[in-house]
Design an enzyme around this catalytic site. Structure first.
Site, short mmCIF file in Angstrom:
data_model
loop_
_atom_site.label_atom_id
_atom_site.label_comp_id
_atom_site.label_asym_id
_atom_site.label_seq_id
_atom_site.Cartn_x
_atom_site.Cartn_y
_atom_site.Cartn_z
N ASP A 52 0.81 -1.22 0.00
CA ASP A 52 0.00 0.00 0.00
C ASP A 52 0.84 1.27 0.00
OD1 ASP A 52 -2.09 -1.72 0.02
OD2 ASP A 52 -3.16 -0.77 1.68
N ASN A 94 -4.91 -2.13 -4.00
CA ASN A 94 -6.12 -2.23 -3.18
C ASN A 94 -5.97 -1.30 -1.97
OD1 ASN A 94 -8.59 -3.08 -2.32
ND2 ASN A 94 -7.94 -5.10 -1.62
N ASP A 328 -10.14 -2.36 12.71
CA ASP A 328 -9.15 -3.31 12.17
C ASP A 328 -8.71 -4.32 13.22
OD1 ASP A 328 -9.38 -2.11 9.78
OD2 ASP A 328 -7.44 -1.07 9.84
N GLU A 356 -11.14 -4.69 2.56
CA GLU A 356 -10.46 -5.47 1.54
C GLU A 356 -11.37 -6.58 0.98
OE1 GLU A 356 -9.13 -3.98 3.94
OE2 GLU A 356 -7.03 -3.46 3.54
N HIS A 400 -5.02 -9.06 4.17
CA HIS A 400 -3.90 -9.26 5.09
C HIS A 400 -4.35 -9.56 6.51
CE1 HIS A 400 -4.11 -4.73 6.15
NE2 HIS A 400 -5.15 -5.03 5.42
N ARG A 401 -5.41 -8.87 6.96
CA ARG A 401 -5.79 -9.04 8.37
C ARG A 401 -6.42 -10.41 8.63
NH1 ARG A 401 -3.97 -4.81 10.40
NH2 ARG A 401 -4.16 -2.80 9.37
N LYS A 433 0.48 -6.36 2.34
CA LYS A 433 -0.23 -5.07 2.35
C LYS A 433 0.23 -4.19 3.52
CE LYS A 433 -5.05 -3.53 2.00
NZ LYS A 433 -4.91 -2.51 1.01
#
Ligand SMILES: Nc1ncnc2c1ncn2[C@@H]1O[C@H](COP(=O)(O)OP(=O)(O)O)[C@@H](O)[C@H]1O
Ligand SMILES: Nc1ccn([C@H]2C[C@H](O)[C@@H](COP(=O)(O)OP(=O)(O)O)O2)c(=O)n1
Length: 671
Positions: A52, A94, A328, A356, A400-401, A433
């Protein structure tokens, strides 16, 4: 970073040591944009290196900023309110933290200076709404067109036909994503140059307020004092100008901290886990994850720039929390809920649907996959821990998370799962990311029982293709690779250099015990020399075969080999990997090929390296070596009783790799 198709995280037990976090994504991309918009140079330290931030850096460079990297620091020379490049096509992956603010900044710049810009990203980016931001910008005169679906990127930004107006009555929705407001706050100082102030009113209740707070703090660092009336009205004074702070350090990412806070809350280990880069003084809203973790039972200490976390109560206490302020890090709470005694409920997470991926759906599906009972609504998720844990291959949805929080499921033993289960993370590369080395960092502080760290051994005679097969299989699994032959060859090279007689067992064993050998990405190092090429010499292979027959030499080299048995797993090739060094290996392959084939392969290998060779003497040599390796008294080269025998005389390399991977897969619980 792991770029494999999947990564199997073995059952983990404890954590200890120190982990240093990468820079915050949210701070990094805000600071990059601000540095790009102001005049002069800004040196940014601790910037996150990730997908990112990379797209943001590339966009700034494409727009005429100078970007210089030196080590961990990046120096940006900004465009200072001008617009040196008037046309650009910007691919933003993204990265919402690049798409939204760049849309606002370019729309305002193009309105003032003219220009034509196209902003687009990956397919998922084209499904993430941006209409509310575009509406707000259009209302002040900006020209933004949708290239495909209205309300979504790709966008085309052009000159404003009648300039900017109505700056004192800007309205934006605050209840879908706070990134729209952030984008306006970051960009609108550009619009105040003509002498009018800019006033933004927020429609609906503003979500993720801490992110807006972060935006305001960073604007202040860049000389912009926004006046705030609660969280509903914001005024940027007339003639506001970005002023570079010259140097700035980016905090570690508080959301990234959540995985390690979570791990320490559930893992065994007397010592606390120290987390550096972010502390209780953080400007990031997700630092409030600390309170949630404490409420669930974790013991957290901290100061400026550091945290120390250890397990408190386990099972954890279930939690019922409105997560609007930490959207998040709340995903980590959803996985921690697996370790609680009872049902946890996370509310206020409607924004998960437009991230995402649709995170509510994704988390529910994947939590159920490992056995949890999950209920969802439009803006909440309730999780009841598994009655019985299942080994799951977790889909990560390019998010990613999802990948990072599900790594915590590997601590299933801490929740009483018996047997403890590994967790398979599909497409682990998505962590790039925000935290490219997430799994490396996890394996750096986590410990597993040795029996839980998988080993795959490949033994067999010379030139059967062990090394080729082992390195291909290790690369596909993301495992460490032990070329044990290279260890014996290094001992042989050291003996030959030191002039030690090949029959002097005590002297050879002494030399082997003191071998200063390091395998790294930069080659094989013996003392201060890179010896990768020298080790492959046939004479060294023959000498290795001879000295490896001495029991004391073998014993002296054992520790070097065992040290390769580390998370997340090992592929080891040699003669006695399955029989002696790693008898508990989950899969033992004994690889053979006819002597004629092997001589031919070795011949080609040597010729291709520009080393002259004679095929007949090679064959005689390898047969003599086979005989010696098979007949020695200790660790003779032979298949383990439970080995998979694979004759690859008629197989291609790829076929052998696929066969071994299929046999491996059958021995995992993910079949
Ligand atoms: N299945 C196979 N088919 C054809 N060639 C192979 C195969 N496996 C390996 N080779 C080739 O044989 C050579 C020797 O392989 P290598 O992996 O160095 O063997 P080892 O480690 O057993 O001594 C290499 O050049 C490799 O490309
Ligand atoms: N695990 C091992 C690995 C190698 N050796 C010895 C026996 C081999 O002839 C030499 C060199 O091993 P290496 O695997 O590099 O040899 P090849 O590539 O198969 O020719 O070391 C051993 O005794 N035990």
């Amino acid at each position: 970073m792991y770029t494999t198709r999947f990564l199997d995280v073995p059952p983990l037990d404890s954590v200890a040591g120190t982990v240093r976090l990468p820079g915050s994504k949210s701070i990094s991309n805000r600071v990059l944009l601000l540095a790009g918009l102001c005049e002069g140079e800004t040196v940014i330290d601790g910037l996150l290196a990730s997908d990112d931030t990379e797209v943001m850096l590339q966009a700034l460079a494409a727009l005429g900023c100078t970007v210089e990297r030196s080590g961990e620091a990046v120096c940006i020379r900004g465009i200072g309110g001008e617009l040196p490049v008037r046309e650009a096509d910007l691919f933003l992956g993204n990265a919402g933290t690049a798409m939204r603010p760049l849309t606002a900044a370019l729309a305002v710049l193009a309105a003032v200076h003219g220009g034509a810009f196209r902003l687009h990203g990956v397919a998922r980016m084209h499904e993430r709404p941006i209409g509310d931001l575009v509406d707000a910008l259009r209302a002040i005169g900006c020209r933004i067109d949708y290239e495909a679906a209205p309300g979504y990127p790709p966008l085309r930004i052009g000159a404003a036909p009648s300039g900017l107006h109505a700056l004192d009555a800007i309205r934006v929705r605050g209840d879908v994503s706070s990134q729209f407001l952030t984008a306006l706050l970051l960009a609108l100082p550009l619009a105040t140059a003509g002498g009018s102030s800019a006033r933004i009113s927020v429609d609906g209740e503003l979500i993720s307020k801490p992110y807006v707070g972060m935006t305001l703090q960073l604007l202040e660092r860049f000389g912009i004092a926004v006046e705030r009336d609660g969280w509903q009205r914001f005024t940027i004074p007339a003639n506001s100008q970005y002023r570079s702070p010259r140097t700035l350090r980016v905090e570690g990412d508080a959301s990234s901290a959540s995985y390690f806070i979570g791990a320490a809350a559930i893992a065994a280990g007397g010592q606390p886990l120290r987390i550096e880069g972010v502390g209780l003084d953080s400007m990031q809203g997700d630092i409030r994850f600390v309170d949630a973790a404490r409420a669930m039972g974790a013991q957290v200490d901290g100061g400026a720039g550091w945290l120390e976390v250890r397990r408190g109560t386990l099972p954890l206490r279930p939690i019922d929390l409105d997560c609007k302020h930490l959207p998040d890090a709340a995903m980590t709470l959803a996985v921690l809920a697996l370790f609680a005694e009872g049902t946890s409920r996370l509310t206020g997470i409607a924004s998960w649907r437009v991230k995402e991926t649709d995170r509510i759906a994704a988390m529910a599906t994947e939590l159920r996959r490992i056995g949890a009972a999950v209920e969802t609504t439009d803006d909440s998720i309730a999780i009841t821990p598994p009655a019985e844990w299942r080994a799951g291959a977790i889909k990560t949805y390019d998010d990613h998370r999802v990948a990072m929080c599900f790594a915590l499921a590997a601590f299933s033993r801490c929740a009483g799962a018996a047997p403890a289960l590994p967790v398979r993370i599909l497409d682990p590369r998505c962590v790039g990311k925000t935290f490219p080395d997430f799994f490396e960092a996890l394996f750096g502080v986590a410990a597993a029982r040795p029996d839980d760290i998988p080993v795959l051994t490949i033994d067999g005679p010379t030139a059967s293709g062990k090394g080729t097969l082992a390195s291909a299989v290790a690369a596909r699994l993301g495992y460490h690779l032990l070329d044990s032959g290279a260890v014996y060859r290094a001992a042989a090279l050291a003996a030959s250099r030191a002039g030690v007689d090949r029959d002097d067992e005590p002297a050879l064993a002494d030399l082997a015990a003191r071998l200063d050998l390091r395998f790294g990405a930069d080659g094989v190092w013996l003392g201060g020399d890179e010896v990768g090429e020298s080790l492959r010499l046939e004479a060294i292979g023959s000498l290795a075969s001879r000295i490896s027959a001495w029991p004391r030499v073998r014993r002296a080299l054992l520790d070097i080999q065992l040290a390769f048995h580390r998370l997340p797993g090992l592929v080891a090739d040699g003669r006695d990997m399955g029989t002696v060094v790693f008898p508990v290996a989950r899969l033992k392959v004994f690889l053979t090929a006819s002597a004629a084939q092997r001589a031919e392969r070795r011949y080609r290998q040597l010729i291709s390296r520009g080393i002259s060779a004679n095929i007949d003497s090679l064959r005689a040599d390898l047969e003599a070596r086979d005989a010696r390796d098979q007949s020695r008294s200790v660790s003779p080269s032979r298949p383990a009783p439970d080995a998979l025998l694979l004759d690859n005389s008629a197989l291609s390399i790829e076929d052998s790799v696929e066969q071994v991977l299929a046999a491996w897969q059958a021995r995992t619980p993910f079949g």
